[in-house]
Design a protein around this motif. Structure first.
Motif, PDB file in Angstrom:
ATOM      1  N   ILE A 176       0.865  -1.176   0.000  1.00  0.00           N
ATOM      2  CA  ILE A 176       0.000   0.000   0.000  1.00  0.00           C
ATOM      3  C   ILE A 176       0.904   1.228   0.000  1.00  0.00           C
ATOM      4  O   ILE A 176       1.738   1.397   0.882  1.00  0.00           O
ATOM      5  N   GLN A 194      -1.666   6.325   0.066  1.00  0.00           N
ATOM      6  CA  GLN A 194      -2.958   5.669   0.270  1.00  0.00           C
ATOM      7  C   GLN A 194      -3.226   5.329   1.740  1.00  0.00           C
ATOM      8  O   GLN A 194      -4.259   4.743   2.054  1.00  0.00           O
ATOM      9  N   SER A 229     -10.586   2.467   5.810  1.00  0.00           N
ATOM     10  CA  SER A 229      -9.380   1.643   5.772  1.00  0.00           C
ATOM     11  C   SER A 229      -9.661   0.312   5.082  1.00  0.00           C
ATOM     12  O   SER A 229      -8.847  -0.181   4.293  1.00  0.00           O
ATOM     13  N   GLU A 280     -11.819  -0.247   2.811  1.00  0.00           N
ATOM     14  CA  GLU A 280     -11.934   0.010   1.367  1.00  0.00           C
ATOM     15  C   GLU A 280     -10.545   0.123   0.738  1.00  0.00           C
ATOM     16  O   GLU A 280     -10.328  -0.331  -0.386  1.00  0.00           O
ATOM     17  N   THR A 281      -9.615   0.696   1.457  1.00  0.00           N
ATOM     18  CA  THR A 281      -8.239   0.780   0.953  1.00  0.00           C
ATOM     19  C   THR A 281      -7.644  -0.612   0.819  1.00  0.00           C
ATOM     20  O   THR A 281      -6.958  -0.911  -0.161  1.00  0.00           O
ATOM     21  N   TYR A 282      -7.910  -1.491   1.789  1.00  0.00           N
ATOM     22  CA  TYR A 282      -7.469  -2.886   1.672  1.00  0.00           C
ATOM     23  C   TYR A 282      -8.047  -3.516   0.402  1.00  0.00           C
ATOM     24  O   TYR A 282      -7.339  -4.155  -0.366  1.00  0.00           O
ATOM     25  N   ARG A 283      -9.353  -3.343   0.215  1.00  0.00           N
ATOM     26  CA  ARG A 283     -10.010  -3.949  -0.958  1.00  0.00           C
ATOM     27  C   ARG A 283      -9.387  -3.446  -2.259  1.00  0.00           C
ATOM     28  O   ARG A 283      -9.141  -4.222  -3.187  1.00  0.00           O
ATOM     29  N   SER A 284      -9.156  -2.165  -2.333  1.00  0.00           N
ATOM     30  CA  SER A 284      -8.558  -1.570  -3.524  1.00  0.00           C
ATOM     31  C   SER A 284      -7.150  -2.111  -3.767  1.00  0.00           C
ATOM     32  O   SER A 284      -6.779  -2.439  -4.900  1.00  0.00           O
ATOM     33  N   ALA A 285      -6.370  -2.226  -2.697  1.00  0.00           N
ATOM     34  CA  ALA A 285      -5.004  -2.746  -2.826  1.00  0.00           C
ATOM     35  C   ALA A 285      -5.024  -4.202  -3.277  1.00  0.00           C
ATOM     36  O   ALA A 285      -4.195  -4.621  -4.106  1.00  0.00           O
ATOM     37  N   THR A 293      -7.383  -5.659  -5.082  1.00  0.00           N
ATOM     38  CA  THR A 293      -7.788  -5.644  -6.488  1.00  0.00           C
ATOM     39  C   THR A 293      -6.604  -5.288  -7.385  1.00  0.00           C
ATOM     40  O   THR A 293      -6.358  -5.958  -8.399  1.00  0.00           O
ATOM     41  N   ASP A 294      -5.865  -4.257  -7.016  1.00  0.00           N
ATOM     42  CA  ASP A 294      -4.689  -3.854  -7.795  1.00  0.00           C
ATOM     43  C   ASP A 294      -3.648  -4.963  -7.828  1.00  0.00           C
ATOM     44  O   ASP A 294      -3.070  -5.267  -8.880  1.00  0.00           O
TER      45      ASP A 294
END
Length: 135
Positions: free
Chosen positions: A57, A61, A82, A84-89, A91-92
């Motif tokens: 991360i 972010q 937080s 949501e940031t995990y989920r986004s990371a 996915t990336d």
């Protein structure tokens, strides 16, 4: 607390602390001599940014985690932003893994084709690799 002490306690370099400060993730007051003076929570915030960075991360972010800690939560991921940031990371990271897997498979295929074409008497030809080990 001086910047060197924050860095030492957090397990990072002084340069990392300055970088996080430049992003607005941690802040310090300036003493009369121009030195930075950090409060005790700076160590926790720097540790959080560093730990999240080790997981992939980006420092930019990590603000939801830091905001969560500053608002009094025990953990930086106790807040929905937080998560949501995990989920986004994730996915990336999954997309990068898929891309790397595709490229690796293409290289394995090219290696197999090239190995089949290689002249066995050429002194410079590498030994044929066991492609099953690579896959």
């Amino acid at each position: 607390m001086r910047i060197g002490e924050v860095a030492r306690q957090a397990g990072v370099t002084i340069k990392a602390v300055r970088y996080y400060e430049s992003l607005g993730l941690v802040s310090a007051q300036r003493l009369g001599n121009g030195y930075r003076d950090y409060d005790d929570r700076a160590v926790r915030l720097v540790r959080e940014v560093h730990a999240l960075g080790a997981l992939g991360i980006k420092a930019e972010q990590t603000r939801p985690f830091l905001d969560c800690l500053v608002s009094g939560n025990a953990e930086g991921d106790d807040c929905p932003a937080s998560l949501e940031t995990y989920r986004s990371a994730i996915t990336d990271m999954s997309a990068r893994i898929a891309d790397l897997t595709e490229r690796r498979d293409a290289l394995v295929e090219l290696l197999a084709k090239a190995s089949d074409r290689a002249e066995p008497l050429c002194d410079l030809t590498p030994t044929r690799l066991d492609l099953q080990e690579i896959r």
